[in-house]
Structures are given as structure tokens and as C-alpha cells.
Design an enzyme around this catalytic site. Structure first.
Site, short mmCIF file in Angstrom:
data_model
loop_
_atom_site.label_atom_id
_atom_site.label_comp_id
_atom_site.label_asym_id
_atom_site.label_seq_id
_atom_site.Cartn_x
_atom_site.Cartn_y
_atom_site.Cartn_z
N GLU A 56 0.92 -1.09 -0.07
CA GLU A 56 0.19 0.06 0.00
C GLU A 56 0.80 1.35 0.03
O GLU A 56 1.60 1.53 0.90
CB GLU A 56 -1.05 0.06 1.24
CG GLU A 56 -1.65 1.37 1.50
CD GLU A 56 -2.44 1.42 2.75
OE1 GLU A 56 -2.59 0.49 3.39
OE2 GLU A 56 -2.86 2.61 3.16
N ARG A 60 0.60 10.33 0.22
CA ARG A 60 0.98 11.36 1.12
C ARG A 60 2.18 12.32 0.77
O ARG A 60 2.57 13.17 1.69
CB ARG A 60 1.19 10.94 2.41
CG ARG A 60 -0.29 10.19 3.05
CD ARG A 60 -0.07 10.16 4.64
NE ARG A 60 -0.73 8.70 4.96
CZ ARG A 60 -0.54 7.88 5.93
NH1 ARG A 60 0.61 8.04 6.54
NH2 ARG A 60 -1.36 6.96 6.07
N THR A 83 -4.51 5.90 1.64
CA THR A 83 -5.11 7.37 2.24
C THR A 83 -5.89 7.96 0.92
O THR A 83 -5.56 9.36 0.67
CB THR A 83 -3.99 8.37 2.34
OG1 THR A 83 -2.70 7.67 3.00
CG2 THR A 83 -4.12 9.57 3.27
N LYS A 143 -10.78 -1.97 6.31
CA LYS A 143 -9.76 -1.64 7.06
C LYS A 143 -10.43 -1.48 8.62
O LYS A 143 -11.50 -0.71 8.51
CB LYS A 143 -9.04 -0.63 6.28
CG LYS A 143 -8.17 0.14 7.35
CD LYS A 143 -7.28 1.12 6.44
CE LYS A 143 -6.13 1.95 7.49
NZ LYS A 143 -5.38 2.71 6.71
C1 3PG Z 1 -1.21 4.73 8.11
O1 3PG Z 1 -2.03 4.93 7.48
O2 3PG Z 1 -0.14 5.33 8.51
C2 3PG Z 1 -1.21 3.27 8.91
O3 3PG Z 1 -2.31 3.51 9.78
C3 3PG Z 1 -0.05 2.88 9.30
O4 3PG Z 1 0.14 2.98 10.95
P1 3PG Z 1 1.33 2.49 11.39
O5 3PG Z 1 2.40 3.17 11.16
O6 3PG Z 1 0.98 2.59 12.99
O7 3PG Z 1 1.49 1.08 10.99
#
Ligand code: 3PG
Length: 225
Positions: A56, A60, A83, A143
Site C-alpha cells: 500500500e 501522502r 490514504t 480496514k
Molecule cells: C497509516 O495509514 O499510516 C497506517 O495506519 C500505518 O500505521 P502504522 O504506522 O502505525 O503502521
């Protein structure tokens, strides 16, 4: 895995069938923040070589869409976009070659766009009502976000009591230590986590180190009680 025709509409039910298949590829989906496009390919190669094919890439960073394009060419990888907040994000992700999308939540416009554009979406939910609203629309693979702050594995276990039809990919605060607790639940297929691709390792070009982290994550299994 079945090929999805470009931009053919896809029902929520069909989307969840696709995301279930992707979620079943490995216990962990790496959540990636790619800062430098030059990292995209070696990072994907290291993760896939370590046994984590589903990736994924979060939208961002300025190079995220180009990173998806670069990673999509890595053999054995199944690259998705994370995201996703707006219909434009869904379109951009699909155009970049993403095979699935992930969102921290869900909105009616986001869902309409995923159906129309035909991108299998893993929408986020954190409460029973959010899970029910998405299930009502046909999603049965979600999710669970933000996993640890929303109650962690005990919360997900509780949701699974009355709503066992829905499976989850918990994400947000998942670690090698607490991951097995999630993976032991019957309503968890895999979990998402960013620890397999530390920023410092990417900057240092330590792809062997990332492959090793991936290998360990790929071996994560249910906690034995
Ligand atoms: C995110 O979207 O950043 C995820 O939730 C990842 O979370 P983590 O950094 O706690 O694995």
C-alpha cells in the site's frame, strides 16, 4: 487473481471479493510513505522478495503516484494506493496502475467513485455502526482503523461477535509484537503496518535490511493462547 477490466464499474461486493483475495496473499500489507521516487522500485523488490507481495503506497507524498507506477512493474507485486480521501484520489490511483485502494474511512462520494471507476476499495471503519453501514452497501472486507486506538484486537473480537460476516485488515499501531493477537482472530485476514519499511533504511538504501524485516513479517502468524 482475476484481471479487472479498466474502468469497468465494480460493485462493493465484487470489490470486497477482490480485496479479500489480496489480503490473503500475506499476513502483513506494508503501509509505505515513499519520499524519493528512486526508492520505489528497490523498496518494492525487497518487500516482494521478503514475502510481502501486496503493498500500500500512501498518497501522502508528491511522488506517490509515480511510485505506484514504478512499483506496479515489479514482478510478483500487487500495488495499491492508500490514504484515498476523495473521488479524484480514486481516479488518480486507478490511472497510476493501483490494483486496490485503501481509505482510513468511507464517504458516499468515495464509494460511488470506487464503484464507477472500478477500483477495489478497502474502506475504513472503527465502530459497529460504521461496519454495519458498509456491510449494508455490500462491503464485507474492511480496514479497521485506527486499530490500536480504536480498541485493538479486543475491540475487533467484540465486533466479530454480532457481525461475523465482515473480515478486517487492522491498521494503525500494529507491530510485530501485537500483530499475532490480531491475526489469531477469525475476522482478521491480514494486518497493515509501516514498520517493515523504516524511513532510515530507505534513506540508507538498506534494501537487504528491509527484505529481512519483510521476511520476519511474512512469518507472523496467529498468537497461540
Ligand atoms: C497509516 O495509514 O499510516 C497506517 O495506519 C500505518 O500505521 P502504522 O504506522 O502505525 O503502521
Amino acid at each position: 487473481m482475476q484481471d479487472v477490466p479498466d474502468s469497468a464499474p465494480m460493485t462493493p461486493k465484487a470489490q470486497s471479493a477482490a480485496t479479500r483475495e489480496i489480503a490473503a496473499l500475506a499476513p502483513i500489507i506494508p503501509v509505505l510513505v515513499v519520499e524519493d521516487l528512486a526508492h520505489a522500485r528497490p523498496l518494492a523488490e525487497a518487500l516482494v522478495a521478503g514475502g510481502l507481495p501486496a503493498l500500500e503506497v500512501t498518497l501522502r507524498t508528491p511522488c506517490a503516484l509515480d511510485a505506484i507506477r514504478a512499483m506496479a512493474a515489479v514482478p510478483g507485486g500487487v500495488v495499491g494506493a492508500g490514504t484515498l480521501l476523495t473521488p479524484d484520489d480514486i481516479r488518480a490511483a486507478k490511472d497510476a496502475g493501483a490494483r486496490f485502494g485503501v481509505s482510513p474511512g468511507a464517504t458516499p462520494r468515495l464509494i460511488a467513485a470506487s464503484v464507477e471507476i472500478g477500483l477495489p476499495l478497502l474502506p475504513g471503519a472503527a465502530t459497529a455502526s460504521e461496519v454495519m453501514a458498509l456491510f449494508e452497501q455490500g462491503y464485507d472486507m474492511l480496514k479497521f482503523f485506527p486499530a490500536e486506538t480504536a480498541g485493538g484486537a479486543p475491540a475487533l473480537k467484540s465486533i466479530g461477535g454480532p457481525i461475523p460476516q465482515v473480515a478486517f485488515c487492522p491498521t494503525g499501531g500494529v507491530t510485530p509484537e501485537n500483530g499475532p493477537g490480531y491475526l489469531a482472530l477469525p475476522n482478521v485476514i491480514c494486518a497493515g503496518g509501516s514498520w517493515v519499511a523504516p524511513k532510515a533504511s530507505c534513506v540508507a538504501g538498506d534494501w537487504a535490511g528491509i527484505e529481512e524485516l519483510a521476511r520476519a513479517a511474512a512469518r507472523l502468524g496467529p498468537a497461540r493462547s
